[in-house]
Motif scaffolding. Structure first.
Motif, mmCIF file in Angstrom:
data_model
loop_
_atom_site.group_PDB
_atom_site.id
_atom_site.type_symbol
_atom_site.label_atom_id
_atom_site.label_comp_id
_atom_site.label_asym_id
_atom_site.label_seq_id
_atom_site.Cartn_x
_atom_site.Cartn_y
_atom_site.Cartn_z
ATOM 1 N N HIS A 97 0.695 -1.156 -0.126
ATOM 2 C CA HIS A 97 0.265 -0.206 0.022
ATOM 3 C C HIS A 97 0.871 1.365 0.506
ATOM 4 O O HIS A 97 0.350 2.045 0.670
ATOM 5 N N GLY A 98 1.833 1.197 -0.962
ATOM 6 C CA GLY A 98 2.560 2.406 -1.408
ATOM 7 C C GLY A 98 3.023 3.175 -0.244
ATOM 8 O O GLY A 98 4.548 4.292 -0.028
ATOM 9 N N ASN A 99 4.083 2.024 0.408
ATOM 10 C CA ASN A 99 4.658 2.192 1.953
ATOM 11 C C ASN A 99 6.679 1.661 1.086
ATOM 12 O O ASN A 99 7.512 1.118 1.391
ATOM 13 N N ALA A 100 6.970 2.837 1.120
ATOM 14 C CA ALA A 100 8.057 2.830 0.534
ATOM 15 C C ALA A 100 9.282 3.387 1.039
ATOM 16 O O ALA A 100 10.051 2.326 1.195
ATOM 17 N N ILE A 155 0.278 0.006 -5.312
ATOM 18 C CA ILE A 155 1.011 0.981 -5.605
ATOM 19 C C ILE A 155 0.046 1.993 -5.406
ATOM 20 O O ILE A 155 -0.300 3.068 -6.434
ATOM 21 N N GLN A 156 -1.057 1.860 -4.607
ATOM 22 C CA GLN A 156 -1.716 2.836 -3.541
ATOM 23 C C GLN A 156 -1.495 2.935 -2.560
ATOM 24 O O GLN A 156 -1.236 2.063 -1.525
ATOM 25 N N GLY A 157 -2.369 3.747 -1.426
ATOM 26 C CA GLY A 157 -1.981 3.773 -0.227
ATOM 27 C C GLY A 157 -1.142 4.819 0.809
ATOM 28 O O GLY A 157 -2.359 4.455 1.699
ATOM 29 N N ASP A 204 4.593 11.644 -15.527
ATOM 30 C CA ASP A 204 5.471 11.539 -16.333
ATOM 31 C C ASP A 204 6.988 10.876 -15.800
ATOM 32 O O ASP A 204 7.473 10.922 -17.010
ATOM 33 N N ARG A 205 7.321 10.665 -14.605
ATOM 34 C CA ARG A 205 8.290 9.634 -14.426
ATOM 35 C C ARG A 205 7.904 7.980 -13.773
ATOM 36 O O ARG A 205 6.665 8.103 -13.356
ATOM 37 N N GLU A 206 8.591 7.443 -13.884
ATOM 38 C CA GLU A 206 8.491 6.075 -13.388
ATOM 39 C C GLU A 206 8.128 5.760 -11.916
ATOM 40 O O GLU A 206 7.984 6.675 -11.182
ATOM 41 N N ASN A 207 6.791 5.359 -12.140
ATOM 42 C CA ASN A 207 5.955 5.230 -10.184
ATOM 43 C C ASN A 207 6.856 4.085 -9.329
ATOM 44 O O ASN A 207 7.896 3.416 -9.971
ATOM 45 N N PRO A 208 7.162 5.214 -8.365
ATOM 46 C CA PRO A 208 8.011 4.955 -7.537
ATOM 47 C C PRO A 208 8.251 3.049 -6.359
ATOM 48 O O PRO A 208 9.088 2.889 -6.844
ATOM 49 N N MET A 209 7.159 2.956 -6.878
ATOM 50 C CA MET A 209 7.176 1.679 -6.771
ATOM 51 C C MET A 209 7.127 0.135 -7.142
ATOM 52 O O MET A 209 8.180 -0.658 -7.195
ATOM 53 N N VAL A 210 7.071 0.409 -8.376
ATOM 54 C CA VAL A 210 7.410 -0.402 -9.266
ATOM 55 C C VAL A 210 8.794 -0.231 -9.534
ATOM 56 O O VAL A 210 9.847 -1.128 -9.441
#
Length: 525
Positions: free
Chosen positions: A16-19, A60-62, A75-81
């Motif tokens: 859930h988006g916790n990077a 990718i959400q949360g 416009d940039r790479e999904n940070p979780m990916v």
């Protein structure tokens, strides 16, 4: 060649988006996040040559990080990916919350991934072929061991998600699909190990087999273990539970949520007559406590994290009075100014006078005198949109009876929370509070007959008369087993998410007065 081998499976679910190791609501440091998990994976790989790494969905959400990414940085790479690419996972699985930001955000994330997203049961409506990725992959090790990994997702998604987010997709039954693919993989690929990664949970008690929820098909993990031959390991998620068990000799595991823990499965195999056989399987959950964050991940996240923090600290508006939540239970049992505020936002956005909302999380603190974006996203953590449904008075009464089941009472007659809303998965967000009608919940009465004195503008609610009601998109599609809302006419849809609507409300009002309309009573007599 050695005749004994050990395979380690590391996996996350419901990240859930916790990077990063931070709680965005308070900015406190916390023992969670993929930056720490990256270190754990690297340490495992340093001492083990046979490692499989998997993510089981809801990636990718949360967090405010991902809300900010979707609003400002697509416009940039999904940070979780980007982090999972750097960790070098072997496969991902699609979770239900992957769709929350719309299909393009998901397809972009998949295209940016250096690993496949397994999608056996999410298929193209026309071709019936897997839409997002392959149903399974095969991983071969130097000693000849062949591991198959097949992925499925809870097929209950259409009951929650905005129709435009899942347009052109069909969600086939996860159990039936998995059974078909396990048989096919066993027959054609003849793997030594078969791992099923299921973004779904367990619908029955692991010991007794008794149902722990209404058997809607949302969670089918128990049935998968019992009725599908050929699965060695079932990785589960979705319910945010922490468990390790065996069902019908299938090792089943679930690591909780928010990347606080990760799952590890160790398989021991023996080679006889040039064939590898699984001799033993053990699972455990590991905390990320006392693990340092990976430096490469921290460097990668530096720019977007700085941008996120700047965005979160922006003052958006002001509160005249007290809108802080001191007790989530009290905020549900009697009208709270924060709940009143959400109702006012929903009614203003849709121009209707009956509204439904929930206190989404027991960690919600409400608003103090100065409201920042951090406060908004901490209290409203889901990217819900709004839908106005045309409901009959009968529909509304049924929904009120459903929500009244949230409460029970103890031997002393005190009102408490029904345990089924706490275990096996907390579901406090499935208790609704209504605005624009007056009603009484009498917890002393049996479930299904607790609602008293329902009125609209001073008159009794009429069963056959229709009313326009604003709800979030999750509830409007029947989410939380509110079946009375399914397939009801949608009069209006507001495509802006709740965070944006709250921000716009503050822009118009600047200062919002804390107040309540005491339109409902919860009692036990």
């Amino acid at each position: 060649m050695d005749n004994i081998a050990h395979i380690k499976i590391l996996y996350t679910s419901d990240v859930h988006g916790n990077a990063l190791p931070v709680l965005y609501g308070t900015n406190e440091v916390a023992d969670l996040g993929l930056a720490k998990y990256a270190t754990a994976v690297n340490q495992t790989r340093a001492t083990n040559e046979h490692v499989i790494a998997i993510d089981n969905g809801d990636l990718i959400q949360g967090t405010p990080l991902m809300t900010h990414y979707v609003k400002e940085h697509t416009d940039r790479e999904n940070p979780m990916v980007g982090i999972m690419n750097r960790i070098g996972i072997d496969a991902g699985v699609i979770g239900n919350h992957e769709f929350n930001f719309g299909k393009k955000i998901l397809t972009d994330a998949i295209e940016q991934s250096s690993y496949p997203w397994l999608s056996a049961n999410i298929v193209d409506k026309e071709t019936k072929e897997p839409y997002f990725g392959p149903p399974y992959i095969i991983k071969k090790f130097p000693n000849g061991i062949k591991a198959a990994i097949v992925g499925v997702t809870t097929h209950y998604i259409p009951n929650w998600e905005s129709p435009n987010h899942i347009k052109g997709l069909e969600f086939a039954d996860a159990f039936t699909t998995l059974k078909k693919w396990v048989r096919k993989i066993r027959d054609t690929e003849k793997p030594d190990i078969l791992i099923a990664s299921y973004h779904g949970g367990l619908e029955r008690d692991l010991e007794t087999g008794e149902p722990t929820e209404v058997l809607t098909g949302e969670n089918q993990g128990y049935q998968m273990c019992k009725e599908i031959e050929g699965i060695d390991v079932l990785l589960t998620g979705h319910q945010h539970r922490k468990l390790v068990s065996k069902i019908n000799d299938v090792l089943v595991i679930q690591p909780g949520n928010n990347a606080i823990n990760y799952g590890e499965v160790q398989l021991s195999l023996e080679r006889k007559d040039n064939k590898w056989t699984v001799m033993n399987k053990e699972g455990q959950l590991h905390s990320l406590e006392n693990i340092h964050s990976d430096d490469e991940v921290l460097r990668y996240m530096e720019d977007i994290e700085k941008s996120t923090q700047t965005w979160l600290d922006q003052p958006i508006g002001y509160i005249d009075g007290d809108m802080t939540i001191k007790s989530p239970f009290e905020a549900r049992i009697q009208k709270h100014p924060f709940i009143q505020f959400i109702q006012e936002v929903q009614m203003a956005a849709t121009s209707v006078d009956i509204s439904v909302t929930s206190l989404l999380n027991n960690e919600s603190k409400g608003f103090s005198s100065i409201v920042t974006m951090r406060d908004i996203v901490s209290n409203y953590m889901y990217p819900n949109t709004l839908v106005v449904l045309e409901l009959t008075g009968k529909d509304i009464k049924e929904a009120l009876e459903k929500t009244a089941a949230y409460f029970t009472h103890n031997a002393e007659g005190e009102i408490t929370v029904n345990p089924t809303y706490i275990e096996p998965k907390p579901q406090h967000y499935n208790y609704d509070m209504w605005e624009g009608i007056d009603y009484t919940i009498n917890v002393a009465k049996p479930v299904g007959s607790r609602i008293e004195q329902v009125s609209y503008k001073g008159s009794h609610l009429e069963d056959k008369k229709t009313y326009h009601v604003v709800l979030n998109n999750y509830r409007a599609t029947g989410g939380g087993n509110y079946d009375m809302f399914k397939n009801k006419p949608a009069v209006k849809e507001i495509q802006k998410d709740a965070v944006e609507l709250i921000r716009e409300y503050f822009e118009r009002q600047k200062t919002v007065k804390a107040f309540v309309k005491n339109n409902f009573v919860v009692k036990a007599n």
